[in-house]
Every structure is written in structure tokens, then in C-alpha cells.
Design a protein around this motif. Structure first.
Motif, PDB file in Angstrom:
ATOM      1  N   GLU A 154      22.160 -30.253 -68.028  1.00 14.68           N
ATOM      2  CA  GLU A 154      23.367 -30.146 -67.244  1.00 14.68           C
ATOM      3  C   GLU A 154      24.438 -29.051 -68.126  1.00 14.68           C
ATOM      4  O   GLU A 154      24.019 -28.552 -69.400  1.00 14.68           O
ATOM      5  CB  GLU A 154      24.427 -31.444 -67.585  1.00 14.68           C
ATOM      6  N   ILE A 155      24.918 -28.376 -67.190  1.00 16.48           N
ATOM      7  CA  ILE A 155      25.827 -27.216 -67.713  1.00 16.48           C
ATOM      8  C   ILE A 155      26.818 -27.615 -68.710  1.00 16.48           C
ATOM      9  O   ILE A 155      27.658 -28.447 -68.397  1.00 16.48           O
ATOM     10  CB  ILE A 155      26.418 -26.412 -66.196  1.00 16.48           C
ATOM     11  N   THR A 206      16.142 -25.708 -61.850  1.00 18.93           N
ATOM     12  CA  THR A 206      16.559 -25.384 -60.241  1.00 18.93           C
ATOM     13  C   THR A 206      16.403 -26.750 -59.496  1.00 18.93           C
ATOM     14  O   THR A 206      17.324 -26.939 -58.647  1.00 18.93           O
ATOM     15  CB  THR A 206      15.252 -24.444 -59.740  1.00 18.93           C
ATOM     16  N   LEU A 212      19.389 -28.750 -60.117  1.00 15.56           N
ATOM     17  CA  LEU A 212      20.457 -28.445 -59.821  1.00 15.56           C
ATOM     18  C   LEU A 212      21.425 -27.899 -60.837  1.00 15.56           C
ATOM     19  O   LEU A 212      22.723 -28.131 -60.740  1.00 15.56           O
ATOM     20  CB  LEU A 212      21.464 -29.054 -58.506  1.00 15.56           C
ATOM     21  N   SER A 213      20.778 -27.408 -61.977  1.00 15.56           N
ATOM     22  CA  SER A 213      21.756 -27.060 -63.175  1.00 15.56           C
ATOM     23  C   SER A 213      21.457 -25.622 -63.545  1.00 15.56           C
ATOM     24  O   SER A 213      22.248 -24.941 -64.158  1.00 15.56           O
ATOM     25  CB  SER A 213      21.697 -27.790 -64.365  1.00 15.56           C
ATOM     26  N   LYS A 253      21.575 -20.776 -57.462  1.00 18.17           N
ATOM     27  CA  LYS A 253      22.921 -20.956 -56.903  1.00 18.17           C
ATOM     28  C   LYS A 253      23.840 -21.081 -58.270  1.00 18.17           C
ATOM     29  O   LYS A 253      24.912 -20.706 -58.320  1.00 18.17           O
ATOM     30  CB  LYS A 253      22.842 -22.387 -56.103  1.00 18.17           C
ATOM     31  N   GLN A 254      23.296 -21.850 -59.292  1.00 21.21           N
ATOM     32  CA  GLN A 254      24.156 -22.132 -60.702  1.00 21.21           C
ATOM     33  C   GLN A 254      24.260 -20.764 -61.195  1.00 21.21           C
ATOM     34  O   GLN A 254      25.459 -20.637 -61.762  1.00 21.21           O
ATOM     35  CB  GLN A 254      23.444 -23.190 -61.259  1.00 21.21           C
ATOM     36  N   LEU A 293      28.037 -19.488 -61.820  1.00 19.45           N
ATOM     37  CA  LEU A 293      28.547 -19.209 -63.425  1.00 19.45           C
ATOM     38  C   LEU A 293      28.996 -17.784 -63.495  1.00 19.45           C
ATOM     39  O   LEU A 293      29.856 -17.423 -64.273  1.00 19.45           O
ATOM     40  CB  LEU A 293      27.511 -19.699 -64.368  1.00 19.45           C
TER      41      LEU A 293
END
Ligand code: SF4
Ligand code: SF4
Lengths: 226, 291
Positions: free
Chosen positions: A5-6, A32, A35-36, A40-41, A45
Motif C-alpha cells: 500500500e502507498i 499494478t 492498484l498501489s 495510474k498510481q 503520485l
């Protein structure tokens, strides 16, 4: 897959405080999918960093890229030239990705943007569950494909502790007792007999572990017969 | 007569249980123990019950032994790896402790040091096997011991597991524990004799003595709390009502416990009384139950 997780944005911002040229590098594999750390992320960011710095009137160049697999040497080697234009790489890969970059790119620091949490799967949309502790001695054949080492709070391998209530784990009512899941599945498979054998205590491994595949190793050139 | 001899004699067994305090205060505990002396066959000493840090089981077992009571050392897998478990077993033996109850143990998150590392290197089944191995003169790694113990190992079972899967797995695990060397079982608290009878029918063929668990009810509130929070304990409504309406809680509690014990006499091989603070009332319960 590896779940990560981010990190909180403030923490990432602080890590990057002294750098003016930042390369945000995502990874096209596990992170990917969860989704972290995908394209897109990376975009989100990078743009958040630009905005934050702009507010502070602090000039910054933020580059973006996604490496197909950060844990693969040849993919990391391919970004060496591009990376050379920056002062720091902010990796949005898992802990292995960050370390592969550190291993291959010697003169630029690499910082983690993610907290790598576990090997898991999505058990619901937007929710991930730890399912494998990489114990190195897989017993899923005995437990209907459901792992008690990871999913029982006490890693019990000889059946439940007796503390479950209504099929839920005594330690956290958010989780089912994994032995209930194992039982239900073995009933469906008509394989309850699997529960009767005593499982031996696991051998505990010393970190770091290493796996060697002799068949894949590069052969040292033979000097015999010269 | 020690617990093992009592068990071999075929008499109806009675064990009780004490929980050490948080601290070094042992007077009350020994006072309670004095009252139990001669009335019970053995006394369990819990091992950091509910994962709350307190005085250890081994030291208290040793004190009980000195006071002429045969102790049962409860040993959980929560806090010690296989080195520490084996070493503590040897230490217990040289301190005169002869009976061990092997348990998994509660998770640390349930206690007062929730951030503690949980160990669970072994589980109750493998701990029983280790006890057997030590008895044979070897450690878990196969090394020979200089001087071996001769422990009398037991285990627990929860006949009140609240669904079919949980109950079936309790029974499967009970069989594994017997295979691993358990010589007796103590159960979670029982309040429904019909259910307990069904359970005992299922495990009759195992030929291993079962001591039915008796919990002294202190109030209706306690009963409701257990129904909600303690796995496998179910106090039926009529008993809760009795506790609620009584003018003398102690008398009613003692009566309920004594009736359960009388009912168990024909179902299992003994009783294990968990007084949870009411240890001084255990002799009254035994009198009333005719033991
Ligand atoms: S037993 Fe569980 S932790 Fe071990 S390898 Fe298999 S899935 Fe992973
Ligand atoms: S309730 Fe089930 S999952 Fe939870 S610790 Fe006990 S056996 Fe493990």
C-alpha cells in the motif's frame, strides 16, 4: 501476488525533501494488480508531488515511468540511462523491486513509496487478504488448498484451537476461523480423512533464505582437458 | 495418592484450578489450596490465563507440591519456543511436578500485553509428542537426556463447540492428542448435560478419562457474559433465571454446580472445577455433590 500500500503522502514528501529531480518508477506486476504502484498510481503520485512543491514555491522535476517488472534485472538495466537524469528514484514497486533497483543502479539513491504488506489475494473488491507466509514447506495438499499457517492467527497445523465462535476466529471477529473454512471445503471434496494425520512442527528457516536452481545456473567454463 | 494413582484406581476424579495473581502475593492462593487439600485429586495452575502477565504456573505448582497437593502444570505454546518448552518441562520435573496439561493457549492480543510476540512454535498436539519423547529419554531433536522425566500428560477438549464443524474438529483433534500421548482430558465448562452426554457417547471408544468442566456461576450477568464471549460455554436460560431470582447467589451457585456434578457421575470419569475466584466455595460444592 505481493500486496503493498502507498505510504502516507506526508511521509513520501519528507523522504524527498532535499531532491529536485525525482523519478517516480512504478511496476507493471503485482502492485499494478493491487492498484498501489501501477501507471495510474505513478501519475497521481507524481502530480501530487509537483503540486505540493509548487505550493511551497520549490522547483522540482518529476519524471514518470513504469517498469514491467522491477524485480527483474534485465528490466531494471533498461532504465539505467533514463534514471541517470535524476537525483533520486522513488520506487512504487514492492520491497523486492526497490532492492533490485538498489542492486543494479549504483549511483542514484532509491526510496520506497510503498509499504509492502504480504502475499495475498483479493477476497472482495478493494480488499486483500494475506494467504501465504512463504513458509517454504507447503501443506496446502493436506488442507484443501487453504493455508492455516497464514490464515490461522496461531498458525495451528493440527486443527483449531477451540476458541472460535460462530465460525469466527477468537483473535479477530473480522476473520473466519480458517479451520472452519478448511473443514467446509474438505467436506465438499469428501476428503475429511485428511484432517486425521498429525502434522509435524515446521522447520523454522533463517533469514535471508535462498533458492538455488542448479539447472539454471550459468556454467563455469570448464578448464578440464586444456 | 497422587493424581495418576487416583486415575488408575478408577475412582471418580476431582480436580480444581487456581490462577496465580499478578504479582508476588501468594498467601490467598495458598489459603485456598489448604482448603482443597485432601478433597481433590489434583489442582491445575493456569499459565498466564487469558494472556495476562502474572506469576508463573511452574513456581505455583512447586508451592502447591510443598503444601501436599499434587499440581497439574498447565503449559501453553503461546510464549515459548521448543527450546524453552522442553527446558521448562525438565525444570518442572526436578521441582517435583508430575502432571502436565498441554494447551495451545490464548493469543496475546486478548491479554494485557497485546503487542507481545506470539510464539506458537509448537501446538498442543506436538507438545504432547514432545512430552512423550522426553519421557523416553530424548529431546525433540533426538538427543539423549541424562536423566529423563516421567510426566503424566493430559489435554483439553471443548465439547460445547458451537457448530457441527467445530465439534467434529474438536473430536478429530482429541483423537490426535490421544495418539500423541494424552492420558486424560479436562473439558471447557459444561452446563447442558444432554449435550455433554451426546459428546461422551461420541468419544466413549477413545478409552481415555474425561473430567467434565464445572464453572461456578457467580451471577446471571456472568452467565450472559460467558454465553456471548466464551467459546463453547453455554448457560441455558433456566439456570440464568435461577441466578437472577435467588436471594443467596452462593447457595444457588453451589447447588447448580453440585447438580451438574451429580449428573456427570454417570457420564464421565471425573470433574474439573473452575471456581474463578470462588475457590473457597469448592469444598461446599463437593459436600453437596456427595464427593
Ligand atoms: S503452507 Fe501456507 S505459508 Fe506455507 S507455502 Fe503453503 S500457502 Fe504458503
Ligand atoms: S479461532 Fe481458528 S483461526 Fe483463530 S486462532 Fe483459533 S484455530 Fe486459528
Amino acid at each position: 501476488m505481493v500486496i503493498a500500500e502507498i505510504k502516507p503522502f506526508e511521509e513520501i514528501k519528507n523522504l524527498l525533501k532535499k531532491y529536485k529531480k525525482i523519478l517516480v518508477a512504478g511496476c507493471g506486476s503485482c502492485v499494478t494488480v493491487c492498484l498501489s504502484g501501477g501507471k495510474k498510481q505513478v501519475e497521481l503520485l507524481a502530480s501530487a508531488l509537483r503540486t505540493a512543491r509548487k505550493i511551497e514555491s520549490d522547483d522540482v522535476v518529476v519524471g514518470e515511468m513504469v517498469i514491467p517488472r522491477q524485480c527483474e534485472p534485465k528490466f531494471v538495466d533498461m532504465i539505467k540511462d533514463e534514471a541517470g537524469k535524476y537525483e533520486v528514484i522513488l520506487s512504487m514497486g514492492c520491497g523486492a523491486g526497490v532492492q533490485e533497483i538498489a542492486e543494479r543502479i549504483e549511483n542514484i539513491p532509491v526510496l520506497p513509496a510503498l509499504n509492502t504488506t504480504f502475499i495475498g489475494m483479493a477476497d472482495e473488491q478493494g480488499q486483500y487478504l494475506e494467504v501465504c507466509a512463504a513458509c517454504g514447506d507447503c501443506i496446502l495438499s493436506m488442507t484443501g488448498g487453504i493455508c492455516p499457517v497464514t490464515r490461522c492467527a496461531k498458525s495451528l497445523i493440527n486443527g483449531p484451537c477451540g476458541g472460535s465462535q460462530g465460525g469466527l476466529c477468537e483473535v479477530s471477529k473480522d476473520n473466519p476461523c480458517v479451520w472452519q473454512l478448511i473443514y467446509d471445503r474438505l467436506v465438499k471434496l469428501n476428503m475429511l480423512y485428511l484432517l486425521k494425520g498429525i502434522s509435524q512442527p515446521k522447520t523454522r528457516s533463517v533469514h535471508p533464505r535462498r533458492m538455488v536452481r542448479e539447472d539454471l545456473k550459468l556454467k563455469k567454463e570448464s578448464t578440464k582437458g586444456v | 495418592m497422587g493424581f495418576r494413582e487416583a486415575l488408575d484406581s478408577g475412582k471418580f476424579l476431582v480436580t480444581a484450578e487456581v490462577g496465580p495473581v499478578k504479582g508476588t502475593e501468594t498467601d490467598v492462593l495458598l489459603e485456598d489450596a489448604e482448603l482443597l487439600k485432601g478433597k481433590v485429586d489434583a489442582v491445575n495452575v493456569t499459565d498466564l490465563q487469558s494472556s495476562v502477565m502474572r506469576l508463573g504456573s511452574m513456581a505455583v505448582c512447586h508451592l502447591l507440591k510443598d503444601h501436599g497437593i499434587d499440581p497439574i502444570l498447565q503449559m501453553t505454546c503461546r510464549d515459548r519456543n521448543r527450546l524453552a518448552l522442553q527446558s521448562d518441562l525438565l525444570s518442572a520435573w526436578v521441582l517435583g511436578i508430575r502432571n502436565v496439561l498441554a494447551l495451545t493457549g490464548d493469543h496475546p492480543t486478548l491479554g494485557d500485553h497485546p503487542d507481545a510476540m506470539s510464539v506458537f512454535d509448537l501446538d498442543s498436539v506436538s507438545l504432547l509428542k514432545v512430552i512423550g519423547r522426553l519421557n523416553e529419554g530424548f529431546d525433540m531433536a533426538g538427543n539423549q537426556l541424562k536423566g529423563a522425566p516421567d510426566f503424566f500428560p493430559g489435554a483439553v477438549v471443548n465439547p460445547g463447540a458451537d457448530n457441527e464443524a467445530a465439534l467434529e474438529m474438536q473430536i478429530i483433534k482429541m483423537e490426535k492428542k490421544i495418539e500423541a500421548g494424552a492420558k486424560f482430558f479436562q473439558t471447557q465448562g459444561i452446563f447442558d448435560l444432554d449435550l455433554f452426554e451426546k459428546f461422551m457417547k461420541r468419544v466413549e471408544g477413545f478409552n481415555t478419562p474425561v473430567l467434565g468442566g464445572i464453572i461456578l456461576l457467580k451471577s446471571a450477568g456472568m452467565a450472559r457474559f460467558m454465553n456471548k464471549n466464551v467459546a463453547g460455554v453455554f448457560v441455558p436460560d433456566p439456570l440464568i433465571k435461577e441466578m437472577e431470582e435467588t436471594k443467596d447467589k452462593v447457595k444457588t451457585s453451589v447447588k447448580i454446580a453440585a447438580e451438574l456434578i451429580k449428573g456427570m457421575k454417570s457420564l464421565c470419569q471425573g470433574v474439573h472445577i473452575m471456581a474463578i475466584g470462588w475457590e473457597k466455595r469448592v469444598p461446599m460444592v463437593l459436600d453437596e455433590a456427595g464427593l
